[in-house]
Design a protein around this motif. Structure first.
Motif, PDB file in Angstrom:
ATOM      1  N   MET A 285       0.815  -1.213   0.000  1.00 24.34           N
ATOM      2  CA  MET A 285       0.000   0.000   0.000  1.00 24.34           C
ATOM      3  C   MET A 285       0.846   1.260   0.000  1.00 24.34           C
ATOM      4  O   MET A 285       0.344   2.364   0.078  1.00 24.34           O
ATOM      5  N   GLY A 286       2.180   1.100  -0.050  1.00 24.57           N
ATOM      6  CA  GLY A 286       3.056   2.250  -0.070  1.00 24.57           C
ATOM      7  C   GLY A 286       3.056   3.025   1.225  1.00 24.57           C
ATOM      8  O   GLY A 286       3.327   4.213   1.253  1.00 24.57           O
ATOM      9  N   TYR A 287       2.736   2.327   2.332  1.00 23.75           N
ATOM     10  CA  TYR A 287       2.636   3.026   3.609  1.00 23.75           C
ATOM     11  C   TYR A 287       3.456   2.280   4.656  1.00 23.75           C
ATOM     12  O   TYR A 287       3.314   1.092   4.841  1.00 23.75           O
TER      13      TYR A 287
ATOM     14  N   GLU B 203      -0.333  -5.807   5.797  1.00 19.39           N
ATOM     15  CA  GLU B 203       1.083  -6.150   5.632  1.00 19.39           C
ATOM     16  C   GLU B 203       1.277  -7.667   5.623  1.00 19.39           C
ATOM     17  O   GLU B 203       2.043  -8.213   4.832  1.00 19.39           O
ATOM     18  N   GLN B 204       0.555  -8.351   6.513  1.00 20.10           N
ATOM     19  CA  GLN B 204       0.652  -9.803   6.598  1.00 20.10           C
ATOM     20  C   GLN B 204       0.174 -10.465   5.306  1.00 20.10           C
ATOM     21  O   GLN B 204       0.796 -11.388   4.796  1.00 20.10           O
ATOM     22  N   ILE B 205      -0.947  -9.972   4.772  1.00 20.19           N
ATOM     23  CA  ILE B 205      -1.495 -10.536   3.531  1.00 20.19           C
ATOM     24  C   ILE B 205      -0.540 -10.288   2.370  1.00 20.19           C
ATOM     25  O   ILE B 205      -0.308 -11.169   1.528  1.00 20.19           O
ATOM     26  N   SER B 206       0.054  -9.089   2.314  1.00 21.84           N
ATOM     27  CA  SER B 206       0.965  -8.768   1.221  1.00 21.84           C
ATOM     28  C   SER B 206       2.202  -9.628   1.263  1.00 21.84           C
ATOM     29  O   SER B 206       2.736 -10.032   0.210  1.00 21.84           O
ATOM     30  N   LYS B 207       2.690  -9.961   2.452  1.00 22.72           N
ATOM     31  CA  LYS B 207       3.869 -10.811   2.559  1.00 22.72           C
ATOM     32  C   LYS B 207       3.580 -12.216   2.085  1.00 22.72           C
ATOM     33  O   LYS B 207       4.407 -12.863   1.444  1.00 22.72           O
TER      34      LYS B 207
END
Length: 341
Positions: free
Chosen positions: A1-3, A334-338
């Motif tokens: 999300m760039g955050y 963040e967890q889902i993106s990893k």
């Protein structure tokens, strides 16, 4: 999300339950149930898209097939690629003679491939302690890393003792699961479909001038779900909802899943592959939710710099509690993106 999540904000002291949750940091949005007796389904399960797959030795396996199902599961654990998901095995109940062999054979022959064991019909802390003791001995003998536990709360006794169960085996217990079908049988509840609504569970408002009355349908499992979720959150466990039986009714599944998520639930079973995407959708933060969480963090950072403890955002007051909620959302993203990498 760039955050980038700002971890410099003042935060209250982390409770022990939160430490345990961080330690067992795996996704549970969707948990696919796969009968251990069906080799074709076992072969497809690792790539089905679920966060966790549990290979079932209990309810979905007929008694004459129990031993072969156990062999199938051990073969599947050792020979299939489970790198895209977590993998669990639901053992048979402690009141059956299949249970001890499920634990010993699976853990000894494939324990290095296993993330958790799912223990059915947990009614009291000693049920989990028995399984944990066997695992501890097997792990020591075989040099295995600890295998975590999931506990199915699906009896009146289990729900009556849910807080005590949630505190059992704190270094091993990871999640509680609400097993609606057996729970309904245990409490002698009247049901229409597994995990679905009951048209008799309703309230009527007062009659209008013409004698007409509005009907308000309720969720008969609301109390049980809420009680289990509170126990989970109090002791750092993951609350998971069990089955929705009518896999031809995606809208019904979504409604039940959203209600569980609204109460604080973290995931739901999929008894058919078509339910996996539905669970992942419900238990993943949406774009609007993520955007608001990011803006809450930024707004509170600005307020903190100005010496304020609360601030107005979109016409609503936000404060330190809002930060905690926003952080939960962003950490989940963040967890889902990893996992997607």
């Amino acid at each position: 999300m760039g955050y980038e999540l700002n971890h410099t904000l003042n935060r209250s002291k982390i409770k022990e339950g939160e430490k345990r949750m961080a330690y067992k940091n795996r996704l549970h949005r969707s948990e696919l149930a796969v009968p251990g007796s069906n080799m074709r389904m076992l072969e497809k399960a690792p790539k089905a898209g679920a966060d966790l797959v549990f290979l079932d030795l209990e309810d979905s396996v007929a008694v004459p097939d129990k031993e072969q199902a156990r062999k199938n599961v051990i073969h599947a654990l050792n020979n299939f690629d489970w790198s895209d998901c977590s993998v669990s095995v639901r053992i048979n109940g402690l009141d059956t003679h299949f249970c001890y062999r499920d634990i010993i054979d699976v853990a000894e022959q494939a324990g290095d491939k296993l993330d958790t064991l799912l223990v059915p019909k947990v009614g009291q802390p000693s049920d989990l302690q028995f399984v944990a003791l066997l695992l501890e001995q097997i792990e020591a003998a075989k040099g295995l890393k600890p295998i975590n536990l999931h506990a199915l709360i699906e009896t009146a006794m289990g729900m009556a003792n849910v807080e005590a169960i949630a505190q059992t085996c704190p270094d091993r217990l990871e999640a509680l699961v609400f097993g609606v079908a057996d729970y309904a049988a245990s409490t002698q509840a009247r049901t229409v479909s597994m995990g679905g609504p009951n048209p008799d569970y309703l309230m009527l408002d007062s009659p209008d001038e013409n004698g007409n009355r509005q009907t308000y349908l309720g969720n008969q499992w609301h109390f049980a779900m809420s009680r289990m979720i509170v126990a989970c959150r109090a002791y750092g466990l993951r609350p998971i909802d069990g089955p929705f039986g009518d896999f031809s009714d995606p809208e019904g599944y979504l409604a039940v899943a959203r209600a569980f998520a609204a109460l604080g639930g973290e995931g739901k079973w999929a008894i058919h592959p078509s339910q996996i995407a539905l669970a992942n959708e419900v238990f993943s933060p949406g774009e609007a939710e993520v955007d608001r969480a990011q803006r809450i963090i930024l707004a509170m950072e600005e307020a903190e710099a100005e010496g304020k403890g609360a601030v107005n955002l979109d016409g609503k007051m936000i404060d330190a509690a809002s930060i905690k909620q926003a952080q939960v959302v962003l950490e989940k993203v963040e967890q889902i993106s990893k996992q997607a990498v």
